[in-house]
Motif scaffolding. Structure first.
Motif, PDB file in Angstrom:
ATOM      1  N   TYR A 191       0.825  -1.209   0.000  1.00  0.00           N
ATOM      2  CA  TYR A 191       0.000   0.000   0.000  1.00  0.00           C
ATOM      3  C   TYR A 191       0.858   1.257   0.000  1.00  0.00           C
ATOM      4  O   TYR A 191       0.505   2.263  -0.623  1.00  0.00           O
ATOM      5  N   ASP A 192       1.980   1.193   0.708  1.00  0.00           N
ATOM      6  CA  ASP A 192       2.869   2.358   0.742  1.00  0.00           C
ATOM      7  C   ASP A 192       3.424   2.650  -0.649  1.00  0.00           C
ATOM      8  O   ASP A 192       3.472   3.811  -1.080  1.00  0.00           O
ATOM      9  N   ALA A 193       3.821   1.576  -1.361  1.00  0.00           N
ATOM     10  CA  ALA A 193       4.397   1.760  -2.698  1.00  0.00           C
ATOM     11  C   ALA A 193       3.341   2.142  -3.728  1.00  0.00           C
ATOM     12  O   ALA A 193       3.596   2.969  -4.609  1.00  0.00           O
ATOM     13  N   MET A 194       2.147   1.543  -3.623  1.00  0.00           N
ATOM     14  CA  MET A 194       1.113   1.755  -4.640  1.00  0.00           C
ATOM     15  C   MET A 194       0.267   2.998  -4.398  1.00  0.00           C
ATOM     16  O   MET A 194      -0.180   3.641  -5.357  1.00  0.00           O
ATOM     17  N   LEU A 195       0.050   3.351  -3.133  1.00  0.00           N
ATOM     18  CA  LEU A 195      -0.895   4.418  -2.823  1.00  0.00           C
ATOM     19  C   LEU A 195      -0.256   5.600  -2.095  1.00  0.00           C
ATOM     20  O   LEU A 195      -0.405   6.750  -2.518  1.00  0.00           O
ATOM     21  N   VAL A 196       0.459   5.304  -1.008  1.00  0.00           N
ATOM     22  CA  VAL A 196       0.952   6.394  -0.159  1.00  0.00           C
ATOM     23  C   VAL A 196       2.013   7.228  -0.862  1.00  0.00           C
ATOM     24  O   VAL A 196       1.893   8.458  -0.955  1.00  0.00           O
ATOM     25  N   GLN A 197       3.064   6.565  -1.378  1.00  0.00           N
ATOM     26  CA  GLN A 197       4.147   7.318  -2.011  1.00  0.00           C
ATOM     27  C   GLN A 197       3.690   8.048  -3.278  1.00  0.00           C
ATOM     28  O   GLN A 197       4.045   9.213  -3.471  1.00  0.00           O
ATOM     29  N   PRO A 198       2.905   7.401  -4.164  1.00  0.00           N
ATOM     30  CA  PRO A 198       2.387   8.171  -5.311  1.00  0.00           C
ATOM     31  C   PRO A 198       1.528   9.360  -4.884  1.00  0.00           C
ATOM     32  O   PRO A 198       1.607  10.433  -5.488  1.00  0.00           O
ATOM     33  N   ALA A 199       0.711   9.176  -3.849  1.00  0.00           N
ATOM     34  CA  ALA A 199      -0.112  10.287  -3.370  1.00  0.00           C
ATOM     35  C   ALA A 199       0.755  11.419  -2.839  1.00  0.00           C
ATOM     36  O   ALA A 199       0.491  12.604  -3.093  1.00  0.00           O
ATOM     37  N   LEU A 200       1.814  11.059  -2.097  1.00  0.00           N
ATOM     38  CA  LEU A 200       2.730  12.082  -1.600  1.00  0.00           C
ATOM     39  C   LEU A 200       3.443  12.786  -2.750  1.00  0.00           C
ATOM     40  O   LEU A 200       3.632  14.013  -2.722  1.00  0.00           O
ATOM     41  N   ALA A 201       3.847  12.017  -3.771  1.00  0.00           N
ATOM     42  CA  ALA A 201       4.535  12.619  -4.922  1.00  0.00           C
ATOM     43  C   ALA A 201       3.607  13.578  -5.671  1.00  0.00           C
ATOM     44  O   ALA A 201       4.011  14.685  -6.050  1.00  0.00           O
ATOM     45  N   ILE A 202       2.366  13.158  -5.874  1.00  0.00           N
ATOM     46  CA  ILE A 202       1.395  14.036  -6.550  1.00  0.00           C
ATOM     47  C   ILE A 202       1.131  15.285  -5.709  1.00  0.00           C
ATOM     48  O   ILE A 202       1.082  16.412  -6.224  1.00  0.00           O
ATOM     49  N   GLY A 203       0.971  15.084  -4.415  1.00  0.00           N
ATOM     50  CA  GLY A 203       0.749  16.221  -3.532  1.00  0.00           C
ATOM     51  C   GLY A 203       1.921  17.184  -3.536  1.00  0.00           C
ATOM     52  O   GLY A 203       1.741  18.412  -3.561  1.00  0.00           O
ATOM     53  N   ARG A 204       3.138  16.621  -3.527  1.00  0.00           N
ATOM     54  CA  ARG A 204       4.333  17.477  -3.558  1.00  0.00           C
ATOM     55  C   ARG A 204       4.422  18.242  -4.881  1.00  0.00           C
ATOM     56  O   ARG A 204       4.807  19.415  -4.920  1.00  0.00           O
ATOM     57  N   LEU A 205       4.050  17.579  -5.988  1.00  0.00           N
ATOM     58  CA  LEU A 205       4.063  18.236  -7.299  1.00  0.00           C
ATOM     59  C   LEU A 205       3.069  19.397  -7.328  1.00  0.00           C
ATOM     60  O   LEU A 205       3.405  20.510  -7.768  1.00  0.00           O
ATOM     61  N   PHE A 206       1.850  19.148  -6.868  1.00  0.00           N
ATOM     62  CA  PHE A 206       0.850  20.217  -6.842  1.00  0.00           C
ATOM     63  C   PHE A 206       1.265  21.354  -5.908  1.00  0.00           C
ATOM     64  O   PHE A 206       0.990  22.520  -6.169  1.00  0.00           O
ATOM     65  N   TRP A 207       1.924  20.979  -4.821  1.00  0.00           N
ATOM     66  CA  TRP A 207       2.352  21.988  -3.843  1.00  0.00           C
ATOM     67  C   TRP A 207       3.453  22.882  -4.415  1.00  0.00           C
ATOM     68  O   TRP A 207       3.341  24.111  -4.424  1.00  0.00           O
ATOM     69  N   LYS A 208       4.493  22.229  -4.928  1.00  0.00           N
ATOM     70  CA  LYS A 208       5.657  22.990  -5.389  1.00  0.00           C
ATOM     71  C   LYS A 208       5.403  23.658  -6.736  1.00  0.00           C
ATOM     72  O   LYS A 208       5.642  24.865  -6.899  1.00  0.00           O
ATOM     73  N   LYS A 209       4.946  22.857  -7.719  1.00  0.00           N
ATOM     74  CA  LYS A 209       4.792  23.384  -9.080  1.00  0.00           C
ATOM     75  C   LYS A 209       3.442  24.073  -9.288  1.00  0.00           C
ATOM     76  O   LYS A 209       3.365  25.090  -9.970  1.00  0.00           O
ATOM     77  N   GLY A 210       2.394  23.488  -8.734  1.00  0.00           N
ATOM     78  CA  GLY A 210       1.071  24.054  -8.958  1.00  0.00           C
ATOM     79  C   GLY A 210       0.796  25.249  -8.069  1.00  0.00           C
ATOM     80  O   GLY A 210       0.650  26.380  -8.539  1.00  0.00           O
TER      81      GLY A 210
END
Length: 655
Positions: free
Chosen positions: A581-600
């Protein structure tokens, strides 16, 4: 009767309010007295209601309180519905909760936040009582979400521990996944029936079974879909395979919390909900088959993990997960009364095991690793005997064919009834459930006995300073254990006839699906003798093998681990569900959140918006500030430039 029902539900809420809001005024001891007294009174009244409803002529009482909300054609009332199904849950919830409250007086004696803890326990109990007395699906959802909130508060009670905070958040988030499915299921039922009132929904169930809808070009049965969505909610709340990962981490809360959540309240909400909605599941065979398979898989899966754990509370927690699987596959094959029978007996012996584990932890000054225990029966002889009662009840040990249905501990009656019913269903999923259940019974007996042998037998393996100060728990902690031990000893023997025996129909009335129950209970009693004996043989074999491994030849566990290293690693790491779950859901969610935070948000929205405008204004101000030098000729030059610009403007644009 109406007053007794109201008091059962409202007394825990009143106690929670007094202990929580006035804790600084009344202090620790009054908060303990108020909450314990409220639950003991509620438990006594629950016995009265149980006797009246279960064995009286009036099989259902509805106590209307007020209209909750009205929106168009939708009107949601607030009523307390008490039938036999509810009465059983009232006994279980108030009985176990009252014992947990009393036990907590001793266990939490040194905690600086005693009133807050007692308030949370009572609040949790109130929400669970609201859930089991719900007369409509919205009221049921209120209690459902309430126990989720209270569990978050209890699991994270020691909020200064990062691990407790993480466990509380994990439980909350994972349960929201299941609750989303549950909410969709309620919406679907309302769309199909036009009501959320349980009686109206059940009356329209045959019509709902005929309805369907188009999805991706396929004709999909509507009631099957609604039941599957409702079961997703049950999977989250009752920690079934896939949504189970929050359950072991919930051990970060104090031990009384573990007993309350894992024995009689939150985790059994899913089983209760499926049994409450049995008139719907009875008409949804595909959904019922899914319930059976998921329950059987969970019973097997959780037992494999329990074989390898060393934290005493986690072993009992995975046992809970496994036993809930038994309850679900019983409901899946239509044996709703057997599922509730096991829910009731399990509440007693599992609460006994959790609180007994807490007694061991209290004895050894907060040590929870069984590798650092051993010989504890010398220091805590009463806890030793009481935990053996819980262990034998969990393993389902008894002597068959005595007094008609045999003589044994509580689990002997209820778990065997489930396995016999699953075999008697004569379906593919029923056969799968039976055989996985038998293997699960073997593993349950093995790891339950393993806990006893590693904890109480042999010599102490931990710190000798701890051993020198080890002691038996005080009476305020032992008395609840004795009460629960009585339930673990007698509840199966006493209640067998009411739940699954000849008197089931008079006892249950119409509180569960009658046709399905009648069919499966008849088939259950007609199975071959070997079907009835095999679970007991499996349990005895598991305990005997555990005795050989951990008492006769203690070198065997290490040899077995070396021989089956990959399998042991898989079980010990909980089948890597958390990592997956960490590899499939948590880390991708964190990566997407970080992308929206920093770039968006940072670079785009703030960069072009407020931050960008502010930066440009700052740049212009910087340029203009250079002219503020203090030299007169600079100011004269700026004035000349301004006059020249003004004259040029009038010459070019003004006529």
């Amino acid at each position: 009767m109406d007053l007794a029902i109201k008091l059962i539900v409202l007394l825990p809420l009143l106690a929670a309010a007094i202990a929580g809001l006035f804790c600084r005024v009344i202090g620790d001891r009054p908060a303990q007295i108020v909450t314990c007294a409220a639950l003991l009174i509620a438990a006594a009244l629950s016995i009265l209601v149980f006797a009246t409803i279960g064995f009286g002529h009036e099989k259902q009482v509805i106590v209307p309180l007020f209209t909750w909300m009205t929106s168009g054609t939708l009107e949601v009332g607030w009523s307390l519905r008490v039938d036999t199904l509810t009465a059983v849950m009232l006994i279980v919830v108030t009985g176990v909760s009252s014992m947990v409250h009393v036990y907590s007086v001793g266990y939490m004696a040194e905690d600086p936040s005693i009133p807050r803890f007692m308030s949370y326990l009572s609040l949790f109990t109130f929400f669970m009582l609201m859930l089991v007395t719900a007369d409509n699906l919205v009221q049921l959802f209120f209690g459902w979400e309430g126990v989720g909130l209270a569990s978050y508060l209890l699991i994270g009670f020691w909020y200064d521990r990062p691990s407790a905070n993480a466990a509380a958040i994990k439980a909350f988030v994972v349960n929201r996944v299941g609750d989303f499915g549950f909410a969709l299921g309620i919406f679907a039922v309302w769309m199909l029936s036009g009501s959320v009132d349980l009686k109206e929904v059940f009356d329209k169930a045959p019509e709902m079974a005929q309805a369907s809808f188009m999805f991706l070009g396929y004709q999909v049965p509507a009631l099957e879909t609604a039941c599957l969505l409702l079961f997703v909610g049950a999977m989250g709340k009752s920690a079934q395979l896939g949504l189970h990962t929050w359950l072991p981490d919930a051990m970060e809360g104090p031990t009384p919390v573990s007993a309350l959540i894992h024995a009689a309240t939150m985790v059994t909400a899913g089983v209760f909900m499926v049994c409450r909605l049995s008139p719907l599941f009875e008409l949804a065979p595909t959904a019922s088959a899914v319930v059976t398979l998921v329950g059987a898989a969970t019973a097997f899966f959780a037992a494999t993990i329990g074989l390898t754990q060393f934290d005493i509370k986690r072993v009992v927690a995975y046992s809970t997960c496994s036993q809930l699987g038994y309850m679900f596959f019983a409901a899946g094959v239509g044996a709703y009364s057997a599922a509730m029978f096991h829910l009731m007996t399990h509440a007693f012996f599992k609460a006994l095991l959790f609180l007994g584990s807490g007694s061991v932890i209290h004895c050894l000054h907060h040590e929870q690793d069984m590798r650092n225990m051993g010989g504890v029966k010398e220091k805590a002889p009463q806890t030793f005997i009481l935990m053996w009662i819980g262990t034998l009840a969990l393993a389902g040990i008894g002597v068959p064919f005595i007094l008609g249905h045999g003589l044994g501990f509580a689990g002997f009656y209820s778990k065997d009834a489930i396995l016999e019913a699953s075999y008697g269903a004569h379906s593919t999923v029923g056969q799968i459930a039976y055989w996985l259940g038998v293997v699960g019974a073997f593993m349950t007996a093995f790891y339950s006995a393993r806990l006893m042998f590693m904890t109480f037998y042999g010599t102490y393996r931990g710190d000798h300073h701890t051993w020198d100060h080890a002691h038996e728990s005080p009476p305020v902690m032992l008395i609840p254990l004795y009460v629960l031990a009585a339930g673990a000893l007698l509840s199966g023997l006493v209640a067998y006839g009411w739940f699954v025996g000849e008197g089931w129909e008079n006892f249950w009335g119409t509180s569960i699906a009658v046709k399905a129950t009648e069919h499966i209970l008849h088939a259950m009693h007609e199975v071959d003798t070997w079907v009835k004996l095999l679970p007991l043989v499996a349990a005895l074999s598991g305990m005997a093998l555990s005795y050989y491994y951990y008492v006769v030849n203690p070198a065997m566990p290490a040899k077995t681990i070396r021989a089956f290293k990959p399998l042991h690693t898989l079980f010990y790491n909980k089948w890597y569900f958390d990592e997956l779950y960490d590899a499939m859901l948590v880390q991708p969610a964190l990566a997407i959140g970080r992308l929206f935070w920093k770039k968006g948000d940072g670079a785009t929205i703030d960069g072009l918006g407020p931050d960008g405008l502010a930066a440009r204004a700052n740049d212009v101000a910087g340029v203009l500030s250079r002219f503020q030098s203090g030299y007169l000729y600079h100011y004269a030059f700026v004035m000349l430039v301004g006059v020249a610009a003004l004259v040029s403007y009038f010459m070019l644009f003004v006529r």
